[in-house]
Design an enzyme around this catalytic site. Sequence first.
Site, PDB file in Angstrom:
ATOM      1  CD  GLU A   1     -42.010 -24.458  44.469  1.00 45.31           C
ATOM      2  OE1 GLU A   1     -41.923 -25.347  45.338  1.00 45.31           O
ATOM      3  OE2 GLU A   1     -43.065 -24.221  43.884  1.00 45.31           O
ATOM      4  CG  ASP A   2     -42.115 -28.834  45.516  1.00 46.14           C
ATOM      5  OD1 ASP A   2     -42.220 -27.847  44.749  1.00 46.14           O
ATOM      6  OD2 ASP A   2     -43.105 -29.444  45.954  1.00 46.14           O
TER       7      ASP A   2
ATOM      8  CG  ASP B   1     -45.393 -29.847  36.086  1.00 43.89           C
ATOM      9  OD1 ASP B   1     -44.796 -30.455  35.191  1.00 43.89           O
ATOM     10  OD2 ASP B   1     -46.597 -30.037  36.337  1.00 43.89           O
TER      11      ASP B   1
ATOM     12  NE  ARG C   1     -47.151 -32.513  51.798  1.00 42.29           N
ATOM     13  CZ  ARG C   1     -47.270 -31.734  50.729  1.00 42.29           C
ATOM     14  NH1 ARG C   1     -46.225 -31.495  49.963  1.00 42.29           N
ATOM     15  NH2 ARG C   1     -48.443 -31.203  50.401  1.00 42.29           N
TER      16      ARG C   1
ATOM     17  CE  LYS D   1     -43.036 -33.078  36.995  1.00 42.15           C
ATOM     18  NZ  LYS D   1     -44.378 -33.703  37.041  1.00 42.15           N
TER      19      LYS D   1
ATOM     20  CG  ASP E   1     -48.624 -33.442  47.942  1.00 42.21           C
ATOM     21  OD1 ASP E   1     -48.032 -32.613  47.219  1.00 42.21           O
ATOM     22  OD2 ASP E   1     -49.860 -33.466  48.070  1.00 42.21           O
TER      23      ASP E   1
ATOM     24  N   GLY F   1     -44.308 -28.427  49.934  1.00 35.49           N
ATOM     25  CA  GLY F   1     -43.394 -29.307  49.210  1.00 35.49           C
ATOM     26  C   GLY F   1     -41.918 -29.040  49.426  1.00 35.49           C
TER      27      GLY F   1
ATOM     28  CG  PHE G   1     -47.430 -36.835  39.719  1.00 37.19           C
ATOM     29  CD1 PHE G   1     -47.748 -35.506  39.478  1.00 37.19           C
ATOM     30  CD2 PHE G   1     -47.554 -37.324  41.005  1.00 37.19           C
ATOM     31  CE1 PHE G   1     -48.196 -34.676  40.500  1.00 37.19           C
ATOM     32  CE2 PHE G   1     -47.997 -36.504  42.036  1.00 37.19           C
ATOM     33  CZ  PHE G   1     -48.316 -35.181  41.780  1.00 37.19           C
ATOM     34  CB  VAL G   2     -41.542 -37.418  41.142  1.00 36.67           C
ATOM     35  CG1 VAL G   2     -40.982 -38.055  39.883  1.00 36.67           C
ATOM     36  CG2 VAL G   2     -41.422 -35.899  41.065  1.00 36.67           C
TER      37      VAL G   2
END
Length: 173
Positions: free
Chosen positions: A97-98, A101, A163, A129, A157, A42, A150-151
């Site tokens: 990091e992407d 959560d 992606r 988030k 992904d 990610g 949820f993105v």
Amino acid sequence: MSSISQILVDEATLKARVKELGAAITKDYAGKSLLLVGVLKGAVIFLSELAQRIDLPATFDFMAVSSYGSATESSGVVRILKDLDESLEGRHVLVVEDIIDTGLTLDYLYRHLASRKPASLAICTLLDKPSRRQVEVPVKYVGFQIPDYFVVGYGLDFNEMYRNLPYIAVLEP
Ligand code: IMP
Ligand code: MG
């Protein structure tokens, strides 16, 4: 079938923010060299663009962990699928990091990497988030705080798809 319902962060906004993050990192680590640790897959697109905005000597390394399987809910189980190639001892390490959560993945990774005696250890995430957090993680740089959607896109992904979108979009369930 899932589909894209809304663009949350467009391409120009992403690029501008990544540039700002790069400038902040360049300033904070002035005089040092950095080891950027990307979490596969990610973070790959974010890391590659962020790295170009960091005006310091820098090297890359990558880890792969599993936390999600193919569902959209965190299992809380973190497994290292690919470990780092380089030693962290005495290095200034920035984990890229992407998204954060629940925080479970990064909480585990942070403690794991801290035990390898880096000179410093910090986290940079593109998205956060906060409303979903289950464990607090010491995050130094955040691109955007987002609501509990949820993105996908810009590396993120759903079942390995989306992606390559150049923006962040909300996935309609
Ligand atoms: P956490 O352990 O719950 O913080 O989850 C972290 C990982 O879950 C991220 O690195 C992503 O791979 C994945 N993830 C969490 N939220 C999303 C999302 O909205 N879209 C895509 N992947 C997500
Ligand atoms: Mg990830």
